[in-house]
Write a protein that holds these residues in place. Sequence first.
Motif, PDB file in Angstrom:
ATOM      1  N   GLY A   1       0.821  -1.209   0.000  1.00 58.31           N
ATOM      2  CA  GLY A   1       0.000   0.000   0.000  1.00 58.31           C
ATOM      3  C   GLY A   1       0.853   1.256   0.000  1.00 58.31           C
ATOM      4  N   LEU A   2       1.924   1.240   0.784  1.00 52.20           N
ATOM      5  CA  LEU A   2       2.851   2.373   0.802  1.00 52.20           C
ATOM      6  C   LEU A   2       3.545   2.533  -0.548  1.00 52.20           C
ATOM      7  CD1 LEU A   2       4.443   1.806   4.322  1.00 52.20           C
ATOM      8  CD2 LEU A   2       2.848   3.627   3.670  1.00 52.20           C
ATOM      9  N   ALA A   3       3.940   1.414  -1.138  1.00 51.86           N
ATOM     10  CA  ALA A   3       4.584   1.460  -2.459  1.00 51.86           C
ATOM     11  C   ALA A   3       3.611   1.982  -3.513  1.00 51.86           C
ATOM     12  CB  ALA A   3       5.099   0.073  -2.843  1.00 51.86           C
ATOM     13  N   LEU A   4       2.369   1.565  -3.401  1.00 55.26           N
ATOM     14  CA  LEU A   4       1.347   2.008  -4.347  1.00 55.26           C
ATOM     15  C   LEU A   4       1.168   3.526  -4.282  1.00 55.26           C
ATOM     16  CD1 LEU A   4      -0.559   0.829  -6.426  1.00 55.26           C
ATOM     17  CD2 LEU A   4      -2.209   0.423  -4.613  1.00 55.26           C
ATOM     18  N   GLU A   5       1.158   4.069  -3.085  1.00 53.30           N
ATOM     19  CA  GLU A   5       1.092   5.527  -2.927  1.00 53.30           C
ATOM     20  C   GLU A   5       2.313   6.194  -3.542  1.00 53.30           C
ATOM     21  OE1 GLU A   5       0.362   6.997   1.030  1.00 53.30           O
ATOM     22  OE2 GLU A   5      -0.993   5.305   1.440  1.00 53.30           O
ATOM     23  N   ALA A   6       3.482   5.587  -3.343  1.00 56.06           N
ATOM     24  CA  ALA A   6       4.730   6.167  -3.837  1.00 56.06           C
ATOM     25  C   ALA A   6       4.782   6.238  -5.361  1.00 56.06           C
ATOM     26  CB  ALA A   6       5.926   5.379  -3.311  1.00 56.06           C
ATOM     27  N   VAL A   7       4.115   5.302  -6.037  1.00 53.96           N
ATOM     28  CA  VAL A   7       4.134   5.308  -7.505  1.00 53.96           C
ATOM     29  C   VAL A   7       2.944   6.055  -8.092  1.00 53.96           C
ATOM     30  CG1 VAL A   7       5.533   3.217  -7.711  1.00 53.96           C
ATOM     31  CG2 VAL A   7       3.032   3.030  -7.753  1.00 53.96           C
ATOM     32  N   GLY A   8       2.146   6.682  -7.238  1.00 56.71           N
ATOM     33  CA  GLY A   8       1.060   7.520  -7.727  1.00 56.71           C
ATOM     34  C   GLY A   8      -0.315   6.898  -7.702  1.00 56.71           C
ATOM     35  N   GLY A   9      -0.464   5.739  -7.099  1.00 56.58           N
ATOM     36  CA  GLY A   9      -1.775   5.103  -6.993  1.00 56.58           C
ATOM     37  C   GLY A   9      -2.153   4.294  -8.218  1.00 56.58           C
ATOM     38  N   VAL A  10      -3.343   3.739  -8.172  1.00 55.12           N
ATOM     39  CA  VAL A  10      -3.787   2.847  -9.243  1.00 55.12           C
ATOM     40  C   VAL A  10      -4.169   3.578 -10.521  1.00 55.12           C
ATOM     41  CG1 VAL A  10      -4.526   0.973  -7.718  1.00 55.12           C
ATOM     42  CG2 VAL A  10      -6.142   2.769  -8.323  1.00 55.12           C
ATOM     43  N   ASP A  11      -4.160   4.906 -10.490  1.00 56.31           N
ATOM     44  CA  ASP A  11      -4.462   5.671 -11.702  1.00 56.31           C
ATOM     45  C   ASP A  11      -3.246   5.833 -12.607  1.00 56.31           C
ATOM     46  OD1 ASP A  11      -7.108   6.001 -10.923  1.00 56.31           O
ATOM     47  OD2 ASP A  11      -6.649   7.822  -9.800  1.00 56.31           O
ATOM     48  N   LYS A  12      -2.083   5.499 -12.106  1.00 58.23           N
ATOM     49  CA  LYS A  12      -0.842   5.585 -12.882  1.00 58.23           C
ATOM     50  C   LYS A  12      -0.491   4.192 -13.413  1.00 58.23           C
ATOM     51  CE  LYS A  12      -0.245   9.880 -11.802  1.00 58.23           C
ATOM     52  NZ  LYS A  12      -0.306  10.941 -12.744  1.00 58.23           N
ATOM     53  N   PRO A  13       0.235   4.120 -14.526  1.00 60.31           N
ATOM     54  CA  PRO A  13       0.553   2.808 -15.108  1.00 60.31           C
ATOM     55  C   PRO A  13       1.256   1.842 -14.150  1.00 60.31           C
ATOM     56  CG  PRO A  13       1.040   4.538 -16.686  1.00 60.31           C
ATOM     57  CD  PRO A  13       0.679   5.220 -15.393  1.00 60.31           C
ATOM     58  N   LEU A  14       2.277   2.319 -13.429  1.00 55.90           N
ATOM     59  CA  LEU A  14       2.971   1.433 -12.483  1.00 55.90           C
ATOM     60  C   LEU A  14       2.031   0.981 -11.375  1.00 55.90           C
ATOM     61  CD1 LEU A  14       6.441   3.194 -12.026  1.00 55.90           C
ATOM     62  CD2 LEU A  14       5.929   1.148 -13.362  1.00 55.90           C
ATOM     63  N   GLY A  15       1.208   1.893 -10.907  1.00 57.95           N
ATOM     64  CA  GLY A  15       0.274   1.585  -9.844  1.00 57.95           C
ATOM     65  C   GLY A  15      -0.828   0.640 -10.274  1.00 57.95           C
ATOM     66  N   ARG A  16      -1.267   0.763 -11.504  1.00 59.51           N
ATOM     67  CA  ARG A  16      -2.315  -0.130 -12.024  1.00 59.51           C
ATOM     68  C   ARG A  16      -1.852  -1.580 -11.987  1.00 59.51           C
ATOM     69  NH1 ARG A  16      -4.175   3.561 -15.378  1.00 59.51           N
ATOM     70  NH2 ARG A  16      -2.513   3.275 -16.888  1.00 59.51           N
ATOM     71  N   GLU A  17      -0.647  -1.804 -12.467  1.00 58.48           N
ATOM     72  CA  GLU A  17      -0.115  -3.170 -12.480  1.00 58.48           C
ATOM     73  C   GLU A  17       0.161  -3.653 -11.067  1.00 58.48           C
ATOM     74  OE1 GLU A  17       1.287  -6.840 -14.074  1.00 58.48           O
ATOM     75  OE2 GLU A  17      -0.131  -5.322 -14.703  1.00 58.48           O
ATOM     76  N   LEU A  18       0.708  -2.799 -10.225  1.00 57.61           N
ATOM     77  CA  LEU A  18       0.972  -3.172  -8.836  1.00 57.61           C
ATOM     78  C   LEU A  18      -0.337  -3.498  -8.121  1.00 57.61           C
ATOM     79  CD1 LEU A  18       3.019  -3.598  -6.601  1.00 57.61           C
ATOM     80  CD2 LEU A  18       2.961  -1.132  -6.159  1.00 57.61           C
ATOM     81  N   GLY A  19      -1.366  -2.711  -8.361  1.00 57.51           N
ATOM     82  CA  GLY A  19      -2.674  -2.972  -7.775  1.00 57.51           C
ATOM     83  C   GLY A  19      -3.249  -4.298  -8.232  1.00 57.51           C
ATOM     84  N   ARG A  20      -3.074  -4.602  -9.499  1.00 59.41           N
ATOM     85  CA  ARG A  20      -3.553  -5.881 -10.031  1.00 59.41           C
ATOM     86  C   ARG A  20      -2.838  -7.051  -9.359  1.00 59.41           C
ATOM     87  NH1 ARG A  20      -2.230  -9.793 -13.232  1.00 59.41           N
ATOM     88  NH2 ARG A  20      -0.246  -8.930 -13.894  1.00 59.41           N
ATOM     89  N   LEU A  21      -1.509  -6.933  -9.227  1.00 60.65           N
ATOM     90  CA  LEU A  21      -0.727  -8.012  -8.632  1.00 60.65           C
ATOM     91  C   LEU A  21      -1.040  -8.209  -7.153  1.00 60.65           C
ATOM     92  CD1 LEU A  21       2.691  -7.330 -10.372  1.00 60.65           C
ATOM     93  CD2 LEU A  21       1.161  -9.275 -10.780  1.00 60.65           C
ATOM     94  N   VAL A  22      -1.181  -7.115  -6.428  1.00 61.74           N
ATOM     95  CA  VAL A  22      -1.511  -7.252  -5.001  1.00 61.74           C
ATOM     96  C   VAL A  22      -2.936  -7.779  -4.838  1.00 61.74           C
ATOM     97  CG1 VAL A  22      -2.356  -4.934  -4.415  1.00 61.74           C
ATOM     98  CG2 VAL A  22      -1.067  -6.251  -2.749  1.00 61.74           C
ATOM     99  N   GLY A  23      -3.809  -7.451  -5.771  1.00 58.76           N
ATOM    100  CA  GLY A  23      -5.167  -8.000  -5.750  1.00 58.76           C
ATOM    101  C   GLY A  23      -5.169  -9.509  -5.925  1.00 58.76           C
ATOM    102  N   GLU A  24      -4.336 -10.002  -6.831  1.00 59.19           N
ATOM    103  CA  GLU A  24      -4.210 -11.450  -7.018  1.00 59.19           C
ATOM    104  C   GLU A  24      -3.668 -12.103  -5.752  1.00 59.19           C
ATOM    105  OE1 GLU A  24      -1.904 -12.305 -10.504  1.00 59.19           O
ATOM    106  OE2 GLU A  24      -3.360 -11.346 -11.838  1.00 59.19           O
ATOM    107  N   PHE A  25      -2.680 -11.481  -5.143  1.00 57.72           N
ATOM    108  CA  PHE A  25      -2.103 -12.005  -3.909  1.00 57.72           C
ATOM    109  C   PHE A  25      -3.149 -12.013  -2.797  1.00 57.72           C
ATOM    110  CE2 PHE A  25       0.249 -11.585   0.087  1.00 57.72           C
ATOM    111  CZ  PHE A  25       1.119 -12.661  -0.016  1.00 57.72           C
ATOM    112  N   ALA A  26      -3.925 -10.961  -2.704  1.00 59.63           N
ATOM    113  CA  ALA A  26      -4.943 -10.845  -1.655  1.00 59.63           C
ATOM    114  C   ALA A  26      -6.097 -11.821  -1.865  1.00 59.63           C
ATOM    115  CB  ALA A  26      -5.474  -9.415  -1.589  1.00 59.63           C
ATOM    116  N   GLY A  27      -6.283 -12.277  -3.082  1.00 60.79           N
ATOM    117  CA  GLY A  27      -7.373 -13.193  -3.382  1.00 60.79           C
ATOM    118  C   GLY A  27      -7.097 -14.646  -3.038  1.00 60.79           C
ATOM    119  N   VAL A  28      -5.859 -14.960  -2.706  1.00 62.75           N
ATOM    120  CA  VAL A  28      -5.491 -16.343  -2.374  1.00 62.75           C
ATOM    121  C   VAL A  28      -6.065 -16.712  -1.005  1.00 62.75           C
ATOM    122  CG1 VAL A  28      -3.533 -17.842  -1.845  1.00 62.75           C
ATOM    123  CG2 VAL A  28      -3.403 -16.278  -3.779  1.00 62.75           C
ATOM    124  N   GLN A  29      -6.530 -17.951  -0.893  1.00 61.16           N
ATOM    125  CA  GLN A  29      -7.136 -18.361   0.367  1.00 61.16           C
ATOM    126  C   GLN A  29      -6.398 -19.484   1.081  1.00 61.16           C
ATOM    127  OE1 GLN A  29     -11.312 -18.630   0.357  1.00 61.16           O
ATOM    128  NE2 GLN A  29     -11.551 -16.770  -0.816  1.00 61.16           N
TER     129      GLN A  29
END
Length: 109
Positions: free
Chosen positions: A61-89
Amino acid sequence: MEHSLETVALYSLKLAYETEDQSPILRDDLVMGDYQRDVFELLVRRGDVAGIQVKVGECVGLALEAVGGVDKPLGRELGRLVGEFAGVQVMEQLDVPLVALKDYLKDIQ
């Protein structure tokens, strides 16, 4: 797995806190206190998937803020990857999204 979890935390905190005029963040720095390998080792031994996801989520979450959030290209991909990680059960499914997250964070350093 503990090493990869610690590495994700380290890369995330480097993105969030490291600046050019400052010495680099290392694994034994105070900022890494809650994200060191032994903390993750305990969570892995317990099979605490949710606990692992919370710890990783805090750092990423801190890294996501540092790259400008999910509205920026780096943040979009980071958000997608952390979402996949968070979806594991279950523990057995953490490895693949964890490695993808670690590799991406390494690449954007």
